[in-house]
Each structure stands twice: as structure tokens, then as C-alpha cells.
Scaffold this motif. Structure first.
Motif, PDB file in Angstrom:
ATOM      1  N   ASP A  10       0.840  -1.196   0.000  1.00 27.63           N
ATOM      2  CA  ASP A  10       0.000   0.000   0.000  1.00 27.63           C
ATOM      3  C   ASP A  10       0.878   1.249   0.000  1.00 27.63           C
ATOM      4  O   ASP A  10       1.903   1.318   0.685  1.00 27.63           O
ATOM      5  N   GLY A  11       0.453   2.238  -0.764  1.00 27.40           N
ATOM      6  CA  GLY A  11       1.145   3.513  -0.787  1.00 27.40           C
ATOM      7  C   GLY A  11       2.363   3.573  -1.690  1.00 27.40           C
ATOM      8  O   GLY A  11       2.981   4.630  -1.827  1.00 27.40           O
ATOM      9  N   ILE A  12       2.724   2.466  -2.315  1.00 28.88           N
ATOM     10  CA  ILE A  12       3.910   2.427  -3.182  1.00 28.88           C
ATOM     11  C   ILE A  12       3.474   2.563  -4.642  1.00 28.88           C
ATOM     12  O   ILE A  12       2.661   1.779  -5.135  1.00 28.88           O
ATOM     13  N   THR A  13       4.010   3.564  -5.307  1.00 33.48           N
ATOM     14  CA  THR A  13       3.689   3.790  -6.720  1.00 33.48           C
ATOM     15  C   THR A  13       4.922   3.779  -7.608  1.00 33.48           C
ATOM     16  O   THR A  13       4.820   3.985  -8.810  1.00 33.48           O
ATOM     17  N   GLN A  14       6.078   3.546  -7.011  1.00 32.98           N
ATOM     18  CA  GLN A  14       7.318   3.554  -7.785  1.00 32.98           C
ATOM     19  C   GLN A  14       8.299   2.553  -7.188  1.00 32.98           C
ATOM     20  O   GLN A  14       8.468   2.481  -5.972  1.00 32.98           O
ATOM     21  N   VAL A  15       8.922   1.765  -8.037  1.00 30.42           N
ATOM     22  CA  VAL A  15       9.887   0.755  -7.601  1.00 30.42           C
ATOM     23  C   VAL A  15      11.182   0.942  -8.375  1.00 30.42           C
ATOM     24  O   VAL A  15      11.167   1.114  -9.595  1.00 30.42           O
ATOM     25  N   ASP A  16      12.275   0.905  -7.645  1.00 27.48           N
ATOM     26  CA  ASP A  16      13.595   0.984  -8.260  1.00 27.48           C
ATOM     27  C   ASP A  16      14.188  -0.422  -8.308  1.00 27.48           C
ATOM     28  O   ASP A  16      14.448  -1.024  -7.260  1.00 27.48           O
ATOM     29  N   VAL A  17      14.362  -0.953  -9.509  1.00 27.63           N
ATOM     30  CA  VAL A  17      15.057  -2.238  -9.662  1.00 27.63           C
ATOM     31  C   VAL A  17      16.546  -1.914  -9.703  1.00 27.63           C
ATOM     32  O   VAL A  17      17.074  -1.460 -10.708  1.00 27.63           O
ATOM     33  N   GLU A  18      17.208  -2.114  -8.568  1.00 27.13           N
ATOM     34  CA  GLU A  18      18.626  -1.784  -8.479  1.00 27.13           C
ATOM     35  C   GLU A  18      19.467  -2.708  -9.351  1.00 27.13           C
ATOM     36  O   GLU A  18      20.534  -2.317  -9.825  1.00 27.13           O
ATOM     37  N   GLY A  19      18.998  -3.919  -9.527  1.00 24.90           N
ATOM     38  CA  GLY A  19      19.739  -4.846 -10.376  1.00 24.90           C
ATOM     39  C   GLY A  19      18.917  -6.071 -10.706  1.00 24.90           C
ATOM     40  O   GLY A  19      18.220  -6.615  -9.856  1.00 24.90           O
TER      41      GLY A  19
END
Length: 268
Positions: A102-111
Motif C-alpha cells: 500500500d502507498g507504493i507507486t514507484q519501484v527501483d530495480v537496483e539490479g
């Protein structure tokens, strides 16, 4: 801080108007609060980041925001994207599903690393490194994202100059956002490194050495930002498996080594 209207306006939401002598239009009279309070707000942020305010550096507010974000477990990317400090690491071979909190709209795929290819002990040819991809993606709370970790290539044994190549690494992926193929298994000739795709950064793994049965070590290919070249066991993540002869009997090749695992690391 609230919005501070022009001094001569009665409407609390009134905007500021430029004066125009040609049309006999009077300009707005700025109120003291409208000039003073924004400066005090900005100075407070700069000082909170342990910076000394100065008119000689007009980037201090930006510096302060970046510093304060870092102290709260946030990272500012490209001066515009802020990603949280929660990190998840996926490295078990197979398929799992990750649900966006909940509340997450952006994800950073670091690798996103493809696994390494296996070494061919018989032909003294090492496996190549897996590919690499990384990027920042827009997601929706509750969205279910499949995460696949490809299997590393398996090393093989045999006699010198055999045609029994090492196994290829599988493909690692984070949903349909990005993926990285595994490195090619060692065999006759040069091996191709895996390739990343779908990321803001997409890189190819390095080839493994092919020593054509000579009495030596063949180092596996390196994975970008991951496993380095290995003469024996490949390094996590994504490095190719090495190959070598038997130290006690140079006429007997050791088995090729397995490639390293792939992985997906995300932050949100």
C-alpha cells in the motif's frame, strides 16, 4: 506557511498583479509576510541539513533536500525521483510473486542479473557472465508482479577437446519491466554473455575464456556490477563458471564449475 495575499487586496486568494503605466493599472503592493516568510522557510531547510546559508550558492535548497532525504532513508535519483529505503532481494531459482505494498507507486530495480553460464571442463572453456538491467518503474498498490530467477548453467566434465559444453544460464526477470538473459555455457569457441533489456541501464555480461584444452585455468566471464571472473566457483551474482585441469595430473581435466546465481534487487 499559508499563502500571503497582496497587502492591498481583500480577497485572501487574490493573485499578484503587475503594474502597467500604459493602461494606468496599479500593481499589487507586496505584503511583508509574502517576502519574508518564504525566505525563512528556505533558510530553515538549508540549516536543517547543516549547511551555512550563503548568496554565493543558489543550489543550497536542492543540496539540503537531497541530504535530508538521505538521512530519512530516501534516495533522490536524477534530482527528481525519490525511492524508499526498503529493499528486497530475490535469489532463489524459480518463480515467485511480489505484491506491491500500500502507498507504493514507484519501484527501483537496483539490479536484475542473469545467471552465469557453466564451465566445460573437457574443453577448458569457461562460461560467460549473465546480463544486467536496472531501472525505475511506476507500479500500482496491490499489483502482483512475477519475479523469475533463472537457473545457473551447470558445469560439465569430459576429456580434453570434448564437445560437451557447459549449460547456459536461464533468464531472470522482474515482471514485464526488465529482464536479463544468462551467460552461454563454455564450449568450443568464444561464449556470449547474457544481455539485459527493458531497463534504464542494459548491459551484457563478459565472455568466458576458452583455452582449448591447454593445461591451465579458464576464468569465467564477469557479470556487470555483479560477479567477477572466476577460475573456480563463480561469484554471485551472474558470474560465469570457470574450468581447470587437475593439479595432480595435467592430462585429466577437472569438471567445469557452475555459473553463479542470478538475482533481482528492488527498493521501494
Amino acid at each position: 506557511m499559508i499563502y500571503n495575499k497582496p497587502f492591498d487586496a481583500t480577497n485572501p486568494a487574490a493573485g499578484y498583479v503587475n503594474g502597467n503605466p500604459a493602461t494606468n493599472t496599479a500593481g499589487s503592493i507586496p505584503c511583508a509576510e509574502g517576502l519574508e516568510y518564504p525566505q525563512r522557510e528556505i533558510v530553515a531547510v538549508i540549516q536543517a541539513a547543516n549547511l551555512v546559508p550563503t548568496n554565493n550558492d543558489l543550489t543550497q535548497l536542492l543540496q539540503a533536500i537531497q541530504a535530508l532525504a538521505g538521512s530519512k532513508g530516501l534516495t533522490v535519483i536524477n534530482n527528481r525521483k525519490i525511492v524508499g529505503s526498503t529493499r528486497r532481494i530475490f535469489m532463489t531459482v524459480g518463480l515467485v510473486y511480489w505484491t506491491v505494498p500500500d502507498g507504493i507507486t514507484q519501484v527501483d530495480v537496483e539490479g536484475c542479473w542473469g545467471p552465469g553460464g557453466g564451465g566445460a571442463g573437457g574443453s577448458m572453456a569457461a562460461g560467460a557472465g549473465g546480463g544486467f538491467a536496472a531501472g525505475t518503474y511506476t507500479v500500482t498498490p496491490g499489483q502482483v508482479i512475477p519475479v523469475t530467477i533463472g537457473a545457473p548453467g551447470v558445469g560439465t566434465a569430459g576429456s580434453f577437446n570434448s564437445t560437451n559444453p557447459g549449460g547456459n544460464g536461464g533468464t531472470t526477470s522482474f515482471g514485464s519491466f526488465c529482464s536479463a538473459t544468462g551467460g552461454q555455457g563454455g564450449g568450443a569457441g568464444a561464449t556470449a554473455g547474457g544481455q539485459g533489456s527493458g531497463g534504464d541501464i542494459n548491459l551484457q555480461g563478459a565472455s568466458g575464456l576458452d583455452l582449448d584444452g591447454t593445461n591451465s585455468y579458464a576464468a569465467g566471464g564477469a557479470a556487470p556490477f555483479g560477479g567477477g571472473p572466476a577460475q573456480t566457483t563463480a561469484q554471485f551474482p551472474g558470474g560465469g563458471g570457470g574450468a581447470s585441469t587437475n593439479a595432480l595430473n595435467s592430462s585429466i581435466p577437472n569438471a567445469g564449475y557452475n555459473g553463479a546465481l542470478g538475482a533481482v534487487i528492488i527498493r521501494f
